[in-house]
Design an enzyme around this catalytic site. Sequence first.
Site, PDB file in Angstrom:
ATOM      1  N   ARG A 114      -8.307  -0.579   2.811  1.00  8.55           N
ATOM      2  CA  ARG A 114      -7.082  -0.599   3.618  1.00  8.55           C
ATOM      3  C   ARG A 114      -7.123   0.646   4.489  1.00  8.55           C
ATOM      4  NH1 ARG A 114      -0.966  -1.831   1.853  1.00  8.55           N
ATOM      5  NH2 ARG A 114      -1.914  -3.886   1.986  1.00  8.55           N
ATOM      6  N   HIS A 141      -4.285  -8.729   8.465  1.00  9.34           N
ATOM      7  CA  HIS A 141      -4.090  -8.786   7.006  1.00  9.34           C
ATOM      8  C   HIS A 141      -4.559 -10.165   6.517  1.00  9.34           C
ATOM      9  CE1 HIS A 141      -2.872  -7.493   3.197  1.00  9.34           C
ATOM     10  NE2 HIS A 141      -1.600  -7.265   3.368  1.00  9.34           N
ATOM     11  N   GLN A 144      -3.772 -11.454   2.988  1.00 12.21           N
ATOM     12  CA  GLN A 144      -2.380 -11.909   2.870  1.00 12.21           C
ATOM     13  C   GLN A 144      -2.234 -13.327   3.432  1.00 12.21           C
ATOM     14  OE1 GLN A 144       0.510  -9.932   1.685  1.00 12.21           O
ATOM     15  NE2 GLN A 144       1.158 -12.047   1.555  1.00 12.21           N
ATOM     16  N   ASP A 236       9.116 -10.381   7.562  1.00 11.59           N
ATOM     17  CA  ASP A 236       8.469  -9.138   7.137  1.00 11.59           C
ATOM     18  C   ASP A 236       9.290  -7.974   7.710  1.00 11.59           C
ATOM     19  OD1 ASP A 236       6.686  -7.402   6.025  1.00 11.59           O
ATOM     20  OD2 ASP A 236       5.047  -7.812   7.393  1.00 11.59           O
ATOM     21  N   CYS A 276       5.862 -11.205   2.538  1.00 10.76           N
ATOM     22  CA  CYS A 276       4.651 -10.617   1.956  1.00 10.76           C
ATOM     23  C   CYS A 276       4.967  -9.429   1.067  1.00 10.76           C
ATOM     24  CB  CYS A 276       3.679 -10.222   3.058  1.00 10.76           C
ATOM     25  SG  CYS A 276       4.401  -9.098   4.242  1.00 10.76           S
ATOM     26  N   ARG A 304      -1.821 -13.432  -4.320  1.00 11.64           N
ATOM     27  CA  ARG A 304      -2.761 -12.459  -3.762  1.00 11.64           C
ATOM     28  C   ARG A 304      -3.965 -12.331  -4.705  1.00 11.64           C
ATOM     29  NH1 ARG A 304      -1.215  -8.516  -0.266  1.00 11.64           N
ATOM     30  NH2 ARG A 304      -3.478  -8.200  -0.225  1.00 11.64           N
TER      31      ARG A 304
HETATM   32  N1   CP Z   1       1.805  -7.387   1.067  1.00 10.43           N
HETATM   33  C1   CP Z   1       1.088  -6.266   0.837  1.00 10.43           C
HETATM   34  O1   CP Z   1       0.011  -6.057   1.388  1.00 10.43           O
HETATM   35  O2   CP Z   1       1.655  -5.432  -0.077  1.00 10.43           O
HETATM   36  P1   CP Z   1       1.147  -3.955  -0.390  1.00 10.43           P
HETATM   37  O3   CP Z   1       1.371  -3.131   0.851  1.00 10.43           O
HETATM   38  O4   CP Z   1       1.985  -3.513  -1.544  1.00 10.43           O
HETATM   39  O5   CP Z   1      -0.307  -4.015  -0.733  1.00 10.43           O
END
Ligand code: CP
Length: 336
Positions: A114, A141, A144, A236, A276, A304
């Site tokens: 990330r 993402h 996701q 979101d 998400c 996930r």
């Molecule tokens: N949805 C998501 O990526 O959550 P986090 O930021 O907690 O990983």
Amino acid sequence: MDTTLPALKKFRGRHFLTDLDYTREELEDLLKLAVHLKALWKRRPLTPFLPGRHLAMIFEAASTRTRVSFENGFAELGGNALYLRPGEIHLPGRESIADTARTLSQYNAAIEIRSKKNETVNELAAWSSVPVINGMDHDRHPCQSMSDALTILEHAGTLSGVTFAYIGDAAHPCNSLSTTLTKLGLNVRIGNAAGYEMASELQEIAARYAAENGGSFLLTNDPLEAIDGADFIYTDCWWWTGQEDEYKDRVAAFQAFQVNPELWSHAKPGAKFMHCLPAMRGEEVVDEIADGPMSIIFPQAQNRMHFQKALLLALIGIDELPADPALRPIGEALLA
Ligand code: CP
């Protein structure tokens, strides 16, 4: 979608940086593996396909779901995951991305990252000799969006003919959902506030995917137009770390996009609510919706892990058929 297990060896060694790099059939094949792995998980969580393998997980930004679902998912596959954050490794700063990638490739079967920058993820993948998985970067993402496709498939029983609406800011999930779901043949409606729309190149890609795959794509500034007739309504956060200075403007721009009982009164009966997470309750969604009967946000979060287990298994692959008979059908698909 027919969920018969497909041949999966074709995924071995590939990176997963964006859904754009995968064909519709490949995305569907990954979902099929996730469906099978989840069914197996319901009977027995530990499915050690990857004993003795390691996953490096680099996090330049905070995470709850991505970190825990990758780490626990890899443990359930029999492997070991390492959580690496700035200050604990030399990236960024004292060591180049190229040297980090080549070093981590010596000890790990895959690298999840990330990062705040797409370029970091892309460069890491360019130098890595093991699969690199994008756990979210500046504007993508894909784990996701693919996990969310699995959730939609489970709840609707199909992907074709399903209408999906996203309302809110055009950030990472919105971008990846637009391209993933149009490629998978859904009708996708995006409601972004005026001045906060998705990049025009992504709109063009989503519209092309919709035309090629039997779905449709609409971008509107009207949240009610976006949710009209939608089977799934998704939102979101309206603002992100680093956008604190924009807070007042963003909250004002997105007020009409809040998912609350009044907005929900315009939703199709039986529609499901998705997010998400993390959610800024009281901003983009209120408790009556996030905790209401229409909400599927926590099963969505669980998926996930199921999708990412499928992804890890497909990209890393196995060398021989597992001895355990319960693992053999998936093992045969991974070797085919
Ligand atoms: N949805 C998501 O990526 O959550 P986090 O930021 O907690 O990983």
